[in-house]
Write an enzyme that holds these catalytic residues in place. Structure first.
Site: not given
Length: 314
Positions: A51, A293
């Protein structure tokens, strides 16, 4: 003010093609380096990873399967654009949740199945980036667990933390037994096998292992509000990420691959930095991105790190 220096650098890649490097420096804290390259004439680029490579949440998902949550603004797409790689020569196989195992086997997602990522590599591939390892050690689940324990610990302590307190760390480190360190070692063994297989499939490719950017600050006391972590657990998680990156550096060096350091340039842009400058979003993102993230600024910074490494190799 903008200054530019153009330097034609003739170099032979493994495939014997000519590369021209154009350097442009730009003022402004958030602007990227402006390093651009002409792509090798026979230089397909394949991006592999999880990711942090895919960039979930930054844009609507692109490519298939949709469950991989790839962003059109992730660092592989930015690198490909800077290099001038033709659309047909760029394959982004990254997928959220991927482990090293998913590089060689199919990965099921909530919306479709991603084929083995290495399937995109062939003898004609000339550039490969790999960002993998975090899911092998369960880093996301570690953060979630530490956040949950930190929130409970904060409530129990009437909202006060003590620097030495690390309630979550004690779940992973008991005496001389450190389960995370063991998982990092196992991930390293798997990465070595992957790199050897990548070299076998694409013997003339330039291969770069991309590290993870800094998630947490050096001052552990600065992250309680945004991440609900006890300061001792901030230190624990930061040290484990650095240990993971050290493994990635060592294994890439042993395999004869390049290593891209994204940690150093992102150190002051972690999840607990100011919203206007951070590369990593906290638990509740204020900019488009998945929790903990990279946001668009982070993917741009990672792309610049990849481009700088390619430049230095030439």
């Amino acid at each position: 003010m903008k200054t530019s220096v153009q330097a034609g650098v003739a170099g032979l890649l493994a495939c014997g093609t000519l590369v021209t490097v154009v350097l442009t420096t730009r003022d402004g804290g958030d602007s990227h380096t402006g390093v651009t390259y002409s792509a090798p004439s026979k230089g397909p680029y394949v991006a592999l990873g999880d990711s942090y490579t895919a960039g979930p949440g930054i844009t609507d998902p692109t490519g298939t399967p949709a469950g991989c949550d790839r962003s059109a603004g992730n660092y592989p797409a930015l690198v490909a654009a800077e290099l001038g790689v033709k659309a047909g020569d760029f394959r982004d196989m990254s997928c959220s949740g991927a482990t090293t195992t998913d590089l060689t086997t199919s990965q099921s997602t909530d919306d479709g199945t991603n084929p083995p990522q290495l399937r995109a590599i062939s003898s004609t591939t000339r550039l490969i980036t790999i960002g993998i390892g975090g899911n092998d050690i369960g880093f996301s689940s570690m953060i979630k667990r530490c956040v949950a324990m930190g929130a409970l610990y904060q409530m129990a302590g009437s909202g006060k933390y003590f620097a030495e307190d690390a309630p979550c760390e004690r779940n992973y480190v008991k005496g001389d037994s450190d389960t995370v360190t063991k998982k990092i070692a196992t991930a390293g063994t798997r990465l070595t096998r992957v790199l050897n297989e990548v070299k076998r499939r694409a013997p003339e490719a330039r291969i770069y292992v991309v590290s993870y950017p800094a998630l947490l600050p050096a001052d552990s006391a600065d992250c309680g509000r945004d991440m609900s972590l006890a300061p001792g657990d901030v230190t624990f998680l930061r040290e484990k990420e650095q240990q993971l990156n050290t493994m990635l550096r060592q294994r890439s060096s042993e395999a004869g691959a390049g290593y891209v350091d994204t940690y150093a340039p992102s150190a002051d842009h972690n999840a607990c930095a100011a919203q206007a400058t951070r590369w990593i979003e906290p638990l509740v993102p204020k900019s488009p991105a998945a929790p903990v993230h990279p946001n668009a600024r982070g993917e741009r910074g990672m792309a610049d790190a990849v481009l700088r490494t390619i430049r230095s190799a030439l």
